[in-house]
Design a protein around this motif. Structure first.
Motif, PDB file in Angstrom:
ATOM      1  N   GLU A 171       3.503  -8.005 -21.984  1.00 50.26           N
ATOM      2  CA  GLU A 171       3.840  -7.280 -20.750  1.00 50.26           C
ATOM      3  C   GLU A 171       2.754  -7.484 -19.695  1.00 50.26           C
ATOM      4  OE1 GLU A 171       3.930  -3.916 -23.640  1.00 50.26           O
ATOM      5  OE2 GLU A 171       4.114  -6.032 -24.159  1.00 50.26           O
ATOM      6  N   HIS A 172       1.497  -7.479 -20.174  1.00 47.40           N
ATOM      7  CA  HIS A 172       0.385  -7.631 -19.234  1.00 47.40           C
ATOM      8  C   HIS A 172      -0.570  -8.720 -19.700  1.00 47.40           C
ATOM      9  CE1 HIS A 172       1.762  -3.956 -17.409  1.00 47.40           C
ATOM     10  NE2 HIS A 172       1.680  -3.338 -18.577  1.00 47.40           N
ATOM     11  N   PRO A 173      -0.247  -9.981 -19.403  1.00 47.48           N
ATOM     12  CA  PRO A 173      -1.190 -11.032 -19.798  1.00 47.48           C
ATOM     13  C   PRO A 173      -2.549 -10.820 -19.131  1.00 47.48           C
ATOM     14  CG  PRO A 173       0.901 -11.975 -19.055  1.00 47.48           C
ATOM     15  CD  PRO A 173       0.934 -10.521 -18.708  1.00 47.48           C
ATOM     16  N   GLN A 174      -3.605 -11.177 -19.842  1.00 45.08           N
ATOM     17  CA  GLN A 174      -4.970 -11.047 -19.308  1.00 45.08           C
ATOM     18  C   GLN A 174      -5.456 -12.394 -18.802  1.00 45.08           C
ATOM     19  OE1 GLN A 174      -6.335  -8.137 -19.027  1.00 45.08           O
ATOM     20  NE2 GLN A 174      -4.822  -6.998 -20.207  1.00 45.08           N
ATOM     21  N   MET A 175      -6.699 -12.433 -18.307  1.00 44.00           N
ATOM     22  CA  MET A 175      -7.252 -13.700 -17.819  1.00 44.00           C
ATOM     23  C   MET A 175      -7.241 -14.729 -18.954  1.00 44.00           C
ATOM     24  SD  MET A 175     -10.593 -12.291 -15.851  1.00 44.00           S
ATOM     25  CE  MET A 175     -11.050 -13.849 -15.143  1.00 44.00           C
ATOM     26  N   HIS A 176      -6.984 -15.964 -18.549  1.00 45.09           N
ATOM     27  CA  HIS A 176      -6.888 -17.065 -19.515  1.00 45.09           C
ATOM     28  C   HIS A 176      -8.058 -17.086 -20.506  1.00 45.09           C
ATOM     29  CE1 HIS A 176      -6.223 -21.185 -20.927  1.00 45.09           C
ATOM     30  NE2 HIS A 176      -7.504 -21.382 -20.713  1.00 45.09           N
ATOM     31  N   GLY A 177      -9.279 -17.095 -19.968  1.00 46.50           N
ATOM     32  CA  GLY A 177     -10.452 -17.241 -20.828  1.00 46.50           C
ATOM     33  C   GLY A 177     -10.672 -16.055 -21.762  1.00 46.50           C
ATOM     34  N   ILE A 178     -10.213 -14.885 -21.347  1.00 38.56           N
ATOM     35  CA  ILE A 178     -10.336 -13.690 -22.195  1.00 38.56           C
ATOM     36  C   ILE A 178      -9.387 -13.810 -23.387  1.00 38.56           C
ATOM     37  CG2 ILE A 178      -9.961 -11.182 -22.271  1.00 38.56           C
ATOM     38  CD1 ILE A 178     -12.471 -11.970 -20.677  1.00 38.56           C
ATOM     39  N   GLN A 179      -8.143 -14.167 -23.106  1.00 38.07           N
ATOM     40  CA  GLN A 179      -7.149 -14.341 -24.184  1.00 38.07           C
ATOM     41  C   GLN A 179      -7.582 -15.452 -25.129  1.00 38.07           C
ATOM     42  OE1 GLN A 179      -3.073 -12.884 -21.910  1.00 38.07           O
ATOM     43  NE2 GLN A 179      -3.354 -15.063 -22.209  1.00 38.07           N
ATOM     44  N   VAL A 180      -8.037 -16.556 -24.533  1.00 40.03           N
ATOM     45  CA  VAL A 180      -8.430 -17.720 -25.328  1.00 40.03           C
ATOM     46  C   VAL A 180      -9.643 -17.386 -26.205  1.00 40.03           C
ATOM     47  CG1 VAL A 180      -9.523 -19.985 -25.089  1.00 40.03           C
ATOM     48  CG2 VAL A 180      -7.450 -19.476 -23.814  1.00 40.03           C
ATOM     49  N   GLY A 181     -10.593 -16.631 -25.653  1.00 39.52           N
ATOM     50  CA  GLY A 181     -11.789 -16.271 -26.411  1.00 39.52           C
ATOM     51  C   GLY A 181     -11.445 -15.415 -27.624  1.00 39.52           C
ATOM     52  N   MET A 182     -10.592 -14.409 -27.432  1.00 43.07           N
ATOM     53  CA  MET A 182     -10.188 -13.560 -28.556  1.00 43.07           C
ATOM     54  C   MET A 182      -9.431 -14.380 -29.600  1.00 43.07           C
ATOM     55  SD  MET A 182     -11.498 -10.669 -28.420  1.00 43.07           S
ATOM     56  CE  MET A 182     -10.792 -10.166 -29.985  1.00 43.07           C
ATOM     57  N   ALA A 183      -8.568 -15.263 -29.109  1.00 44.99           N
ATOM     58  CA  ALA A 183      -7.794 -16.108 -30.024  1.00 44.99           C
ATOM     59  C   ALA A 183      -8.715 -17.079 -30.767  1.00 44.99           C
ATOM     60  CB  ALA A 183      -6.721 -16.870 -29.254  1.00 44.99           C
ATOM     61  N   ALA A 184      -9.776 -17.528 -30.093  1.00 42.08           N
ATOM     62  CA  ALA A 184     -10.731 -18.437 -30.748  1.00 42.08           C
ATOM     63  C   ALA A 184     -11.464 -17.705 -31.870  1.00 42.08           C
ATOM     64  CB  ALA A 184     -11.726 -18.993 -29.729  1.00 42.08           C
ATOM     65  N   TYR A 185     -11.768 -16.436 -31.624  1.00 45.80           N
ATOM     66  CA  TYR A 185     -12.412 -15.632 -32.682  1.00 45.80           C
ATOM     67  C   TYR A 185     -11.481 -15.534 -33.901  1.00 45.80           C
ATOM     68  CZ  TYR A 185     -14.059 -11.532 -35.195  1.00 45.80           C
ATOM     69  OH  TYR A 185     -14.468 -10.688 -36.189  1.00 45.80           O
ATOM     70  N   ILE A 186     -10.211 -15.280 -33.642  1.00 51.91           N
ATOM     71  CA  ILE A 186      -9.224 -15.210 -34.740  1.00 51.91           C
ATOM     72  C   ILE A 186      -9.153 -16.559 -35.467  1.00 51.91           C
ATOM     73  CG2 ILE A 186      -6.749 -14.955 -35.282  1.00 51.91           C
ATOM     74  CD1 ILE A 186      -6.578 -13.000 -32.871  1.00 51.91           C
ATOM     75  N   MET A 187      -9.027 -17.620 -34.687  1.00 56.48           N
ATOM     76  CA  MET A 187      -8.822 -18.941 -35.310  1.00 56.48           C
ATOM     77  C   MET A 187     -10.054 -19.445 -36.057  1.00 56.48           C
ATOM     78  SD  MET A 187      -5.729 -19.414 -35.067  1.00 56.48           S
ATOM     79  CE  MET A 187      -5.821 -20.897 -36.081  1.00 56.48           C
ATOM     80  N   ALA A 188     -11.244 -19.088 -35.575  1.00 55.55           N
ATOM     81  CA  ALA A 188     -12.467 -19.502 -36.288  1.00 55.55           C
ATOM     82  C   ALA A 188     -12.451 -18.925 -37.705  1.00 55.55           C
ATOM     83  CB  ALA A 188     -13.699 -19.051 -35.526  1.00 55.55           C
ATOM     84  N   HIS A 189     -11.933 -17.701 -37.850  1.00 56.25           N
ATOM     85  CA  HIS A 189     -11.797 -17.096 -39.175  1.00 56.25           C
ATOM     86  C   HIS A 189     -10.703 -17.785 -39.987  1.00 56.25           C
ATOM     87  CE1 HIS A 189     -14.598 -13.738 -39.172  1.00 56.25           C
ATOM     88  NE2 HIS A 189     -14.367 -13.624 -37.878  1.00 56.25           N
ATOM     89  N   VAL A 190      -9.593 -18.054 -39.332  1.00 56.90           N
ATOM     90  CA  VAL A 190      -8.481 -18.719 -40.032  1.00 56.90           C
ATOM     91  C   VAL A 190      -8.924 -20.106 -40.519  1.00 56.90           C
ATOM     92  CG1 VAL A 190      -6.170 -19.709 -39.715  1.00 56.90           C
ATOM     93  CG2 VAL A 190      -6.696 -17.437 -38.784  1.00 56.90           C
TER      94      VAL A 190
END
Ligand SMILES: [Zn+2]
Length: 350
Positions: A258-277
């Motif tokens: 509903e409310h996308p955030q700034m590109h780099g913020i979303q990407v950074g959080m997703a990178a944290y998730i993926m580094a664990h995966v």
């Protein structure tokens, strides 16, 4: 047949320093540019236009500003309403930088990007993000002729823009690991030079002191590393060296949240998730995001865990032709499990 040595377009102008945007004229003259258009967004038009114009003594640049969110058709119409220029300089935030890039690209006019924030690698990359049918879409363009990053201006931007830039840069780590994974699985080839450049960029950044994210040394490191990442995409002819599974999550959030955030913020959080995966450099990722205040900021955004969940599930659809970790069922499940169990993720998402 052996691979030929390739010629790669890279920016001919690269100025990353305090006051850079007020020293444009000698640089433009050196490159033979006389007929100049300065393109502003609403903020830079009011904030910086007068100072920049006054810094010129021989050249008389034209000025224009784009303040709404034009779609592609609107941009093309605008581009072809302009007279011919030797160069177009975009002074503004991420959106304006992309609009300027696309306008210059469609008119085949050299483009100089003068970003007011380091919120993503768009100022240095050959792609731009535009609105098509109401949704953010990545469109190919050309790498800028020049990059002029004025640290005085970038320092004044709110912290969140710098944090977003950190997020986008840290994603090189997970993107590169996806790229190798893809090659191992028999999908596509890693370009060794592009991969090296992207890796060196993020590794050099990681070694910079992080106690003050507005320190000129820190900002210079961030911007030059983002620039190197942009150059890596030109070398490989794809976004793979700086965009992998973590970017797919962000693209899915842009599509479905509903409310996308700034590109780099979303990407950074997703990178944290993926580094664990991926089970690769997750600890380092965590340290950088903790030290810079990245997690603290994300916590203030009230991002819904259910949105991230859905984005992970939909992520492979964002780029069906790739084969990142998230294109495999097992790793998607691992990401979803992490979302439920990781302490930091439970703390920052609602
Ligand atoms: Zn990015």
């Amino acid at each position: 047949m052996t691979n030929p040595v390739t010629t790669i377009p890279i920016p001919a102008i690269l100025e990353i320093k305090n006051g850079a945007v007020l020293e444009l004229e000698p640089t433009l003259e050196k490159h033979g540019f006389k007929k100049v258009l300065l393109l502003f967004d609403d903020f830079t038009f009011h904030q910086y236009k007068t100072d920049i114009i006054h810094s010129f003594s021989h050249i008389e640049p034209d000025t224009a500003f784009l303040n709404d969110h034009p779609n592609v058709q609107g941009l093309i119409t605008y581009a072809f309403s302009l007279p011919m220029y030797d160069v177009i300089i975009g002074v503004g935030g991420g959106a304006l930088i992309d609009y300027g890039k696309y306008i210059s690209f469609s008119r085949r006019i050299p483009y100089i990007s003068a970003p007011t924030s380091a919120s993503n690698d768009g100022f240095a990359s050959s792609n731009c993000s535009l609105i098509i049918d109401g949704k953010k879409t990545t469109v190919p363009a050309k790498v800028p002729y020049g990059i002029v990053a004025d640290l005085d201006i970038i320092q004044q931007a709110p912290d969140k823009f710098i944090l977003a830039g950190i997020g986008d840069l840290m994603s090189n780590i997970t993107a590169l690991y996806d790229w190798e994974f893809e090659e191992e699985r028999g999908f596509g080839d890693v370009n060794a030079f592009a991969s090296m450049l992207s890796k060196k960029a993020v590794n050099s950044f990681i070694r910079t002191p992080m106690n003050d994210i507005k320190h000129p040394t820190f900002l210079k490191e961030l911007i030059s590393s983002l620039t190197m990442g942009g150059a890596a995409t030109v070398i490989s002819g794809s976004s793979a060296p700086i965009s992998g599974s973590e970017h797919l999550i962000s693209h899915a959030l842009d599509h479905y949240a509903e409310h996308p955030q700034m590109h780099g913020i979303q990407v950074g959080m997703a990178a944290y998730i993926m580094a664990h995966v991926q089970n690769h450099r997750a600890e380092r990722m965590q340290k950088v995001f903790t030290r810079t205040g990245f997690f603290e900021y994300v916590k203030t955004l009230d991002i819904k865990k259910s949105n991230v969940q859905y984005a992970i599930e939909k992520s492979p659809l964002m780029k069906p032709n790739r084969h990142t970790f998230l294109h495999e069922d097992w790793y998607r499940k691992k990401a979803l499990l992490l979302l439920d169990n990781d302490e930091i993720l439970n703390d920052v998402f609602i």
